[in-house]
Design an enzyme around this catalytic site. Structure first.
Site, PDB file in Angstrom:
ATOM      1  N   THR A 108       2.512   3.219 -14.748  1.00 55.43           N
ATOM      2  CA  THR A 108       2.890   2.215 -15.751  1.00 55.43           C
ATOM      3  C   THR A 108       2.346   0.874 -15.256  1.00 55.43           C
ATOM      4  OG1 THR A 108       4.950   1.693 -14.589  1.00 55.43           O
ATOM      5  CG2 THR A 108       5.060   3.432 -16.288  1.00 55.43           C
ATOM      6  N   TYR A 150      -8.880   3.461   3.657  1.00 57.99           N
ATOM      7  CA  TYR A 150      -9.498   3.574   2.320  1.00 57.99           C
ATOM      8  C   TYR A 150      -9.794   2.214   1.679  1.00 57.99           C
ATOM      9  CZ  TYR A 150      -4.462   3.747   0.839  1.00 57.99           C
ATOM     10  OH  TYR A 150      -3.121   3.521   0.647  1.00 57.99           O
ATOM     11  N   LYS A 166      -5.197  -3.177  -1.027  1.00 60.63           N
ATOM     12  CA  LYS A 166      -5.650  -3.268   0.370  1.00 60.63           C
ATOM     13  C   LYS A 166      -7.106  -3.730   0.432  1.00 60.63           C
ATOM     14  CE  LYS A 166      -1.956  -1.614   2.659  1.00 60.63           C
ATOM     15  NZ  LYS A 166      -1.195  -2.372   3.650  1.00 60.63           N
TER      16      LYS A 166
HETATM   17  C1  HXC Z   1       5.355   6.136 -10.191  1.00 65.96           C
HETATM   18  C2  HXC Z   1       6.779   4.419  -9.604  1.00 65.96           C
HETATM   19  C3  HXC Z   1       7.191   5.133  -8.452  1.00 65.96           C
HETATM   20  C4  HXC Z   1       6.631   6.431  -8.224  1.00 65.96           C
HETATM   21  C5  HXC Z   1       8.265   3.263  -8.513  1.00 65.96           C
HETATM   22  N1  HXC Z   1       7.460   3.266  -9.579  1.00 65.96           N
HETATM   23  N2  HXC Z   1       8.110   4.376  -7.803  1.00 65.96           N
HETATM   24  N3  HXC Z   1       5.864   4.885 -10.452  1.00 65.96           N
HETATM   25  N4  HXC Z   1       5.716   6.889  -9.124  1.00 65.96           N
HETATM   26  N5  HXC Z   1       6.957   7.163  -7.176  1.00 65.96           N
HETATM   27  C6  HXC Z   1       7.352   2.219 -10.603  1.00 65.96           C
HETATM   28  C7  HXC Z   1       8.660   2.039 -11.375  1.00 65.96           C
HETATM   29  O1  HXC Z   1       8.772   2.944 -12.447  1.00 65.96           O
HETATM   30  C8  HXC Z   1       8.521   0.587 -11.870  1.00 65.96           C
HETATM   31  O2  HXC Z   1       7.635   0.522 -12.968  1.00 65.96           O
HETATM   32  C9  HXC Z   1       7.779  -0.087 -10.730  1.00 65.96           C
HETATM   33  O3  HXC Z   1       7.133   0.959  -9.975  1.00 65.96           O
HETATM   34  C10 HXC Z   1       8.701  -0.858  -9.820  1.00 65.96           C
HETATM   35  O4  HXC Z   1       9.719   0.030  -9.375  1.00 65.96           O
HETATM   36  P1  HXC Z   1      11.030  -0.512  -8.647  1.00 65.96           P
HETATM   37  O5  HXC Z   1      11.745   0.648  -8.080  1.00 65.96           O
HETATM   38  O6  HXC Z   1      11.760  -1.446  -9.565  1.00 65.96           O
HETATM   39  O7  HXC Z   1      10.335  -1.433  -7.538  1.00 65.96           O
HETATM   40  P2  HXC Z   1      10.854  -2.018  -6.207  1.00 65.96           P
HETATM   41  O8  HXC Z   1      12.333  -1.878  -6.046  1.00 65.96           O
HETATM   42  O9  HXC Z   1      10.258  -3.351  -6.083  1.00 65.96           O
HETATM   43  O10 HXC Z   1      10.201  -1.030  -5.090  1.00 65.96           O
HETATM   44  C11 HXC Z   1       8.856  -1.054  -4.768  1.00 65.96           C
HETATM   45  C12 HXC Z   1       8.288   0.342  -4.437  1.00 65.96           C
HETATM   46  C13 HXC Z   1       9.235   1.068  -3.440  1.00 65.96           C
HETATM   47  C14 HXC Z   1       6.904   0.133  -3.890  1.00 65.96           C
HETATM   48  C15 HXC Z   1       8.206   1.148  -5.715  1.00 65.96           C
HETATM   49  O11 HXC Z   1       8.707   2.355  -3.165  1.00 65.96           O
HETATM   50  C16 HXC Z   1       9.366   0.314  -2.151  1.00 65.96           C
HETATM   51  O12 HXC Z   1      10.247  -0.543  -2.033  1.00 65.96           O
HETATM   52  N6  HXC Z   1       8.488   0.545  -1.153  1.00 65.96           N
HETATM   53  C17 HXC Z   1       8.475  -0.190   0.132  1.00 65.96           C
HETATM   54  C18 HXC Z   1       8.116   0.645   1.313  1.00 65.96           C
HETATM   55  C19 HXC Z   1       6.889   1.525   1.163  1.00 65.96           C
HETATM   56  O13 HXC Z   1       6.440   1.820   0.049  1.00 65.96           O
HETATM   57  N7  HXC Z   1       6.369   1.959   2.324  1.00 65.96           N
HETATM   58  C20 HXC Z   1       5.204   2.805   2.390  1.00 65.96           C
HETATM   59  C21 HXC Z   1       4.035   2.029   2.849  1.00 65.96           C
HETATM   60  S1  HXC Z   1       2.894   3.203   3.393  1.00 65.96           S
HETATM   61  P3  HXC Z   1       8.171   0.262 -14.499  1.00 65.96           P
HETATM   62  O14 HXC Z   1       6.910   0.185 -15.283  1.00 65.96           O
HETATM   63  O15 HXC Z   1       9.036   1.434 -14.793  1.00 65.96           O
HETATM   64  O16 HXC Z   1       8.911  -1.043 -14.437  1.00 65.96           O
HETATM   65  C22 HXC Z   1       1.332   2.783   3.163  1.00 65.96           C
HETATM   66  C23 HXC Z   1       0.432   3.733   3.957  1.00 65.96           C
HETATM   67  C24 HXC Z   1      -0.870   4.033   3.389  1.00 65.96           C
HETATM   68  O17 HXC Z   1       1.005   1.889   2.509  1.00 65.96           O
HETATM   69  C25 HXC Z   1      -1.683   5.060   4.151  1.00 65.96           C
HETATM   70  C26 HXC Z   1      -0.942   6.255   4.714  1.00 65.96           C
HETATM   71  C27 HXC Z   1      -1.767   7.171   5.531  1.00 65.96           C
HETATM   72  P1  NAP Z   2       7.481   1.112   6.030  1.00 67.01           P
HETATM   73  O1  NAP Z   2       8.321   1.460   7.184  1.00 67.01           O
HETATM   74  O2  NAP Z   2       7.924   1.508   4.660  1.00 67.01           O
HETATM   75  O3  NAP Z   2       7.266  -0.453   6.104  1.00 67.01           O
HETATM   76  C1  NAP Z   2       7.170  -1.296   5.043  1.00 67.01           C
HETATM   77  C2  NAP Z   2       8.079  -2.490   5.301  1.00 67.01           C
HETATM   78  O4  NAP Z   2       7.797  -3.486   4.345  1.00 67.01           O
HETATM   79  C3  NAP Z   2       9.552  -2.151   5.195  1.00 67.01           C
HETATM   80  O5  NAP Z   2      10.244  -2.645   6.326  1.00 67.01           O
HETATM   81  C4  NAP Z   2       9.999  -2.857   3.924  1.00 67.01           C
HETATM   82  O6  NAP Z   2      11.343  -3.297   4.061  1.00 67.01           O
HETATM   83  C5  NAP Z   2       9.015  -4.015   3.847  1.00 67.01           C
HETATM   84  N1  NAP Z   2       8.800  -4.469   2.496  1.00 67.01           N
HETATM   85  C6  NAP Z   2       8.435  -3.732   1.418  1.00 67.01           C
HETATM   86  N2  NAP Z   2       8.361  -4.493   0.336  1.00 67.01           N
HETATM   87  C7  NAP Z   2       8.661  -5.754   0.733  1.00 67.01           C
HETATM   88  C8  NAP Z   2       8.751  -6.987   0.048  1.00 67.01           C
HETATM   89  N3  NAP Z   2       8.516  -7.076  -1.250  1.00 67.01           N
HETATM   90  N4  NAP Z   2       9.098  -8.103   0.766  1.00 67.01           N
HETATM   91  C9  NAP Z   2       9.348  -8.002   2.090  1.00 67.01           C
HETATM   92  N5  NAP Z   2       9.280  -6.854   2.785  1.00 67.01           N
HETATM   93  C10 NAP Z   2       8.951  -5.742   2.101  1.00 67.01           C
HETATM   94  O7  NAP Z   2       5.989   1.669   6.158  1.00 67.01           O
HETATM   95  P2  NAP Z   2       4.953   1.732   7.384  1.00 67.01           P
HETATM   96  O8  NAP Z   2       4.381   3.087   7.383  1.00 67.01           O
HETATM   97  O9  NAP Z   2       5.545   1.193   8.620  1.00 67.01           O
HETATM   98  O10 NAP Z   2       3.804   0.735   6.877  1.00 67.01           O
HETATM   99  C11 NAP Z   2       3.552  -0.512   7.509  1.00 67.01           C
HETATM  100  C12 NAP Z   2       2.162  -1.006   7.152  1.00 67.01           C
HETATM  101  O11 NAP Z   2       1.182  -0.126   7.660  1.00 67.01           O
HETATM  102  C13 NAP Z   2       1.899  -1.127   5.662  1.00 67.01           C
HETATM  103  O12 NAP Z   2       1.084  -2.243   5.430  1.00 67.01           O
HETATM  104  C14 NAP Z   2       1.124   0.132   5.364  1.00 67.01           C
HETATM  105  O13 NAP Z   2       0.323   0.014   4.224  1.00 67.01           O
HETATM  106  C15 NAP Z   2       0.293   0.237   6.630  1.00 67.01           C
HETATM  107  N6  NAP Z   2      -0.243   1.579   6.891  1.00 67.01           N
HETATM  108  C16 NAP Z   2       0.600   2.563   7.296  1.00 67.01           C
HETATM  109  C17 NAP Z   2       0.082   3.808   7.583  1.00 67.01           C
HETATM  110  C18 NAP Z   2       0.945   4.924   8.095  1.00 67.01           C
HETATM  111  O14 NAP Z   2       0.418   6.016   8.348  1.00 67.01           O
HETATM  112  N7  NAP Z   2       2.232   4.726   8.279  1.00 67.01           N
HETATM  113  C19 NAP Z   2      -1.296   4.041   7.428  1.00 67.01           C
HETATM  114  C20 NAP Z   2      -2.109   3.008   6.987  1.00 67.01           C
HETATM  115  C21 NAP Z   2      -1.567   1.761   6.728  1.00 67.01           C
HETATM  116  P3  NAP Z   2      12.328  -3.460   2.793  1.00 67.01           P
HETATM  117  O15 NAP Z   2      12.062  -2.306   1.880  1.00 67.01           O
HETATM  118  O16 NAP Z   2      13.686  -3.481   3.397  1.00 67.01           O
HETATM  119  O17 NAP Z   2      11.949  -4.774   2.183  1.00 67.01           O
END
Ligand code: HXC
Ligand code: NAP
Length: 284
Positions: A108, A150, A166
Site C-alpha cells: 500500500t 542490496y 537504503k
Molecule cells: C505489508 C505492511 C506490513 C507487512 C506494515 N505494513 N507491515 N505492509 N506487509 N508486513 C504497512 C501497514 O499496513 C501500513 O500501511 C504501514 O505499513 C505502516 O504500518 P504501521 O504498523 O502503522 O507502522 P509502524 O507502527 O510505523 O511500524 C513500522 C514497520 C514495523 C516498519 C511496519 O515493522 C516496525 O516498526 N519496524 C521496525 C523494526 C524493523 O523493521 N526491523 C528490521 C530491520 S531489518 P497502510 O497503508 O495500511 O497505512 C533490515 C535488514 C535488511 O532492514 C537486510 C537483512 C539481511
Molecule cells: P532491529 O533490532 O529491528 O533494529 C531496528 C531499531 O530501529 C529498533 O531498535 C527500533 O526500535 C528502531 N526504530 C525503528 N523505527 C524507528 C523510528 N521510526 N524511530 C526511531 N527508532 C526506530 O533490526 P537490526 O537487524 O538490528 O537492524 C539494524 C540496522 O541494520 C538497520 O538499519 C538494518 O537495515 C541494518 N541491517 C541489518 C541486517 C541484519 O541482518 N540484521 C542486514 C543488513 C542491514 P523501536 O521499534 O523501539 O523504535
C-alpha cells in the site's frame, strides 16, 4: 586493535540503539571509551539497553531518548538535549530502520511510505540536525550509515521500500562526504550481510527452509557475529579512519559475490569430485 581509549572523548548517538545491531555497536563503542546516546520509540527496550551499555564500558555515560526519527522537529530537539546532557556530540550512527517482506504489487502507499520515512527521511533528519550542530559550532564529527548489500547495485525483490530507501541513504553518504569534507565531517556506510537479530528475522526470515537457503548462499556458510560488525563500526568512528570518507564497507562473508558466472559449480558436487572433474578436462 582497540583499547579502552579508542573512542574516548566522543559522544555518539546510535538511532535504534535499543536492540539488535544498534545495541551491539553501542556496547562496542562503550567498551572503547565512548559516551553513548541511543534513541527509539519503545522506552522499556531503551531503558534496559542503556543499563547494558553502561555495564559494557568502564566509565561510559549512557542515556536514552524516546524519539521517532521520522519527526524532524523531535530529532532536532533530541540533538540539542544530547549536547546539553553530554556537553558535546561527535558521532552519529543512522541505524534505525524498518523492513518487511511483501510482493511489491501488494504494497500500500502507506506501507511504502512507512519504510521510506524511517530509513531515508529518518537518516536525513538525524544527519541534517547533527550536521548543522557541527557546522554551527565549527566542530568535526563522523556519521556512519547502516545500509544493506542490496543498496549498491542489485536492488532486492520483495523488500522494495527498503531497497529504494537504503540506495537513497548510500547516495546521501557519498553526496555529503564530498560536500561536508571541508567542515571536517566524515560520512561513511557499512553494508552488512545477514546478522541474525530478532527485529530482522521476525520480519524477513519466516521459516527454517528460508533460513537454510539463506545460510547456504553465503560462501563462508555462517552468519555474521554482532561483535564483528561492532568492530568495523568502531574502526570507522575512530580517529584511525580519519582519511576515510564516502566509503561503504561490505561485511557479509562474501554473500554479495554470488553473481560470479561459474560460482554455481561449487553447489554441484563436493570439492573433491570437482577437482577430479577439472583434472579430467585438462589437456594431457
Ligand atoms: C505489508 C505492511 C506490513 C507487512 C506494515 N505494513 N507491515 N505492509 N506487509 N508486513 C504497512 C501497514 O499496513 C501500513 O500501511 C504501514 O505499513 C505502516 O504500518 P504501521 O504498523 O502503522 O507502522 P509502524 O507502527 O510505523 O511500524 C513500522 C514497520 C514495523 C516498519 C511496519 O515493522 C516496525 O516498526 N519496524 C521496525 C523494526 C524493523 O523493521 N526491523 C528490521 C530491520 S531489518 P497502510 O497503508 O495500511 O497505512 C533490515 C535488514 C535488511 O532492514 C537486510 C537483512 C539481511
Ligand atoms: P532491529 O533490532 O529491528 O533494529 C531496528 C531499531 O530501529 C529498533 O531498535 C527500533 O526500535 C528502531 N526504530 C525503528 N523505527 C524507528 C523510528 N521510526 N524511530 C526511531 N527508532 C526506530 O533490526 P537490526 O537487524 O538490528 O537492524 C539494524 C540496522 O541494520 C538497520 O538499519 C538494518 O537495515 C541494518 N541491517 C541489518 C541486517 C541484519 O541482518 N540484521 C542486514 C543488513 C542491514 P523501536 O521499534 O523501539 O523504535
Amino acid at each position: 586493535m582497540f583499547t579502552k581509549d579508542t573512542l574516548s572523548g566522543k559522544t555518539i548517538l546510535i538511532t535504534g540503539g535499543g536492540s539488535g545491531l544498534g545495541l551491539a555497536m553501542a556496547k562496542g563503542f562503550a567498551e572503547s571509551g565512548a559516551n553513548i546516546a541511543i534513541c527509539g520509540r519503545t522506552e522499556e527496550k531503551l531503558q534496559k539497553a542503556t543499563k547494558e551499555i553502561e555495564e559494557a564500558g568502564e566509565s561510559t555515560k549512557a542515556g536514552y531518548y524516546i524519539c521517532d526519527v521520522r519527526d524532524h522537529d523531535a530529532v532536532t530537539e533530541m540533538i540539542s538535549k544530547i549536547v546539553e546532557d553530554f556537553g558535546s556530540m561527535e558521532g552519529l550512527v543512522n541505524n534505525a530502520a524498518g523492513n518487511f517482506l511483501s510482493a511489491s504489487e501488494d504494497l500500500t502507499p502507506g506501507g511504502f511510505k512507512a519504510i521510506v520515512d524511517i530509513v531515508l527521511h529518518g537518516s536525513f533528519n538525524c544527519t541534517h540536525a547533527f550536521g548543522n550542530y557541527l557546522i554551527d559550532n565549527e566542530k568535526e564529527g563522523s556519521i556512519l550509515n547502516i545500509v544493506t548489500t542490496y543498496a549498491e547495485s542489485t536492488g532486492c525483490a520483495f523488500v522494495l521500500p527498503s531497497a529504494c530507501s537504503k540506495a537513497g541513504v548510500l547516495a546521501m553518504t557519498r553526496s555529503l562526504a564530498f560536500e561536508w569534507a571541508e567542515y571536517g565531517i566524515r560520512v561513511n556506510a557499512i553494508a552488512p550481510g545477514p546478522f541474525p537479530t530478532k527485529g530482522a528475522w521476525s520480519r524477513l526470515v519466516p521459516d527454517k527452509l528460508i533460513e537454510k537457503k539463506f545460510i547456504n548462499k553465503i560462501p563462508m556458510k555462517r552468519y555474521g557475529e554482532h561483535k564483528e560488525l561492532a568492530n568495523l563500526a568502531t574502526f570507522l568512528m575512530s580517529d584511525m579512519a580519519l582519511y576515510m570518507t564516502g566509503e561503504s564497507v561490505v561485511i557479509d562473508g562474501g554473500e554479495r559475490l554470488q553473481a560470479g558466472q561459474f560460482n554455481f559449480i561449487n553447489d554441484l558436487m563436493s570439492r573433491k569430485k570437482l577437482k577430479k572433474a577439472f583434472k579430467a578436462m585438462k589437456p594431457k
